[in-house]
Write a protein that holds these residues in place. Structure first.
Motif, mmCIF file in Angstrom:
data_model
loop_
_atom_site.group_PDB
_atom_site.id
_atom_site.type_symbol
_atom_site.label_atom_id
_atom_site.label_comp_id
_atom_site.label_asym_id
_atom_site.label_seq_id
_atom_site.Cartn_x
_atom_site.Cartn_y
_atom_site.Cartn_z
ATOM 1 N N HIS A 93 0.831 -1.201 0.000
ATOM 2 C CA HIS A 93 0.000 0.000 0.000
ATOM 3 C C HIS A 93 0.872 1.262 0.000
ATOM 4 N N TYR A 94 2.058 1.170 0.589
ATOM 5 C CA TYR A 94 2.982 2.305 0.661
ATOM 6 C C TYR A 94 4.103 2.229 -0.368
ATOM 7 N N GLY A 95 3.944 1.358 -1.369
ATOM 8 C CA GLY A 95 4.888 1.321 -2.477
ATOM 9 C C GLY A 95 6.104 0.433 -2.278
ATOM 10 N N ILE A 96 6.101 -0.407 -1.253
ATOM 11 C CA ILE A 96 7.209 -1.332 -1.033
ATOM 12 C C ILE A 96 6.789 -2.694 -1.577
ATOM 13 N N GLU A 97 7.527 -3.177 -2.574
ATOM 14 C CA GLU A 97 7.181 -4.431 -3.233
ATOM 15 C C GLU A 97 7.180 -5.605 -2.260
ATOM 16 N N GLU A 98 6.276 -6.571 -2.509
ATOM 17 C CA GLU A 98 6.175 -7.773 -1.670
ATOM 18 C C GLU A 98 7.494 -8.531 -1.589
ATOM 19 N N ASP A 99 8.263 -8.531 -2.678
ATOM 20 C CA ASP A 99 9.517 -9.283 -2.726
ATOM 21 C C ASP A 99 10.622 -8.696 -1.843
ATOM 22 N N ARG A 100 10.334 -7.615 -1.174
ATOM 23 C CA ARG A 100 11.327 -7.042 -0.255
ATOM 24 C C ARG A 100 11.217 -7.628 1.154
ATOM 25 N N LEU A 101 10.147 -8.354 1.427
ATOM 26 C CA LEU A 101 9.943 -8.990 2.734
ATOM 27 C C LEU A 101 9.805 -10.492 2.519
ATOM 28 N N TRP A 102 10.770 -11.240 3.054
ATOM 29 C CA TRP A 102 10.767 -12.693 2.888
ATOM 30 C C TRP A 102 10.622 -13.368 4.239
ATOM 31 N N LEU A 103 9.834 -14.425 4.250
ATOM 32 C CA LEU A 103 9.723 -15.308 5.416
ATOM 33 C C LEU A 103 10.147 -16.681 4.941
ATOM 34 N N ARG A 104 11.168 -17.247 5.601
ATOM 35 C CA ARG A 104 11.674 -18.563 5.196
ATOM 36 C C ARG A 104 11.838 -19.458 6.406
ATOM 37 N N TRP A 105 11.490 -20.726 6.216
ATOM 38 C CA TRP A 105 11.693 -21.736 7.250
ATOM 39 C C TRP A 105 13.024 -22.413 6.925
ATOM 40 N N ILE A 106 13.990 -22.280 7.819
ATOM 41 C CA ILE A 106 15.314 -22.874 7.591
ATOM 42 C C ILE A 106 15.731 -23.612 8.856
ATOM 43 N N ALA A 107 15.897 -24.926 8.739
ATOM 44 C CA ALA A 107 16.265 -25.765 9.877
ATOM 45 C C ALA A 107 17.702 -25.493 10.306
ATOM 46 N N ALA A 108 17.995 -25.768 11.561
ATOM 47 C CA ALA A 108 19.315 -25.528 12.131
ATOM 48 C C ALA A 108 20.424 -26.243 11.361
ATOM 49 N N SER A 109 20.125 -27.402 10.812
ATOM 50 C CA SER A 109 21.135 -28.198 10.111
ATOM 51 C C SER A 109 21.278 -27.827 8.633
ATOM 52 N N ASP A 110 20.564 -26.794 8.188
ATOM 53 C CA ASP A 110 20.536 -26.468 6.763
ATOM 54 C C ASP A 110 21.269 -25.175 6.427
ATOM 55 N N GLY A 111 22.568 -25.165 6.680
ATOM 56 C CA GLY A 111 23.396 -24.010 6.331
ATOM 57 C C GLY A 111 23.361 -23.719 4.845
ATOM 58 N N ASN A 112 23.286 -24.781 4.025
ATOM 59 C CA ASN A 112 23.218 -24.586 2.571
ATOM 60 C C ASN A 112 21.987 -23.787 2.178
ATOM 61 N N MET A 113 20.859 -24.111 2.790
ATOM 62 C CA MET A 113 19.617 -23.403 2.466
ATOM 63 C C MET A 113 19.712 -21.932 2.882
#
Length: 139
Positions: A93-113
């Motif tokens: 609504h304020y002109g900030i694209e959705e792709d600027r805010l990411w939510l990701r699930w990353i497990a403790a053992s997944d440094g590669n991810m």
């Protein structure tokens, strides 16, 4: 000079922060664009923190948490998912694209991810260019 985005990363202590640490200690290739803020749970990331990060110059915000069902605080990550959905609608609504805010699930053992996520987000933000808020502040 090529634009280098700044990413504010709010990372869950138990999973995503540990994955970030693993990525670093494993010397995985990743851009140095993320400024990490360690939080106990992704559900503790108040929307005000995200908005403040953008107002203070972040080009993007990454919130990292445990996979659903694995949250150390039972349902904190589900709370984060609801908040991010709401935040995305407010930010656009304020002109900030959705792709600027990411939510990701990353497990403790997944440094590669973690390393892949940071690389992917940095690349996407380079495509988008500087944050619109940053551009307004420069005027």
């Amino acid at each position: 000079m090529e634009f280098e985005p700044t990413i504010a990363g709010f990372l869950c202590n138990w999973c995503t922060f540990t994955a970030a640490d693993l990525a670093g200690t494993s010397r995985l290739q990743q851009p140095p664009n993320v400024k990490i803020v360690r939080v106990m749970c992704s559900g503790m990331v108040d929307p005000q923190y995200v908005i403040k990060a953008f107002l203070e110059g972040a080009d993007g915000v990454l919130i990292g948490g445990c996979w659903p069902g694995d949250c150390h605080y039972i349902n904190g990550n589900l709370k984060a998912r609801r908040r991010v959905a709401l935040l995305k609608s407010i930010l656009t609504h304020y002109g900030i694209e959705e792709d600027r805010l990411w939510l990701r699930w990353i497990a403790a053992s997944d440094g590669n991810m973690f390393a892949e996520t940071v690389s992917e987000m940095t690349g996407r933000l380079k495509e988008l260019g500087p944050s619109p808020i940053k551009m307004l502040a420069a005027v």
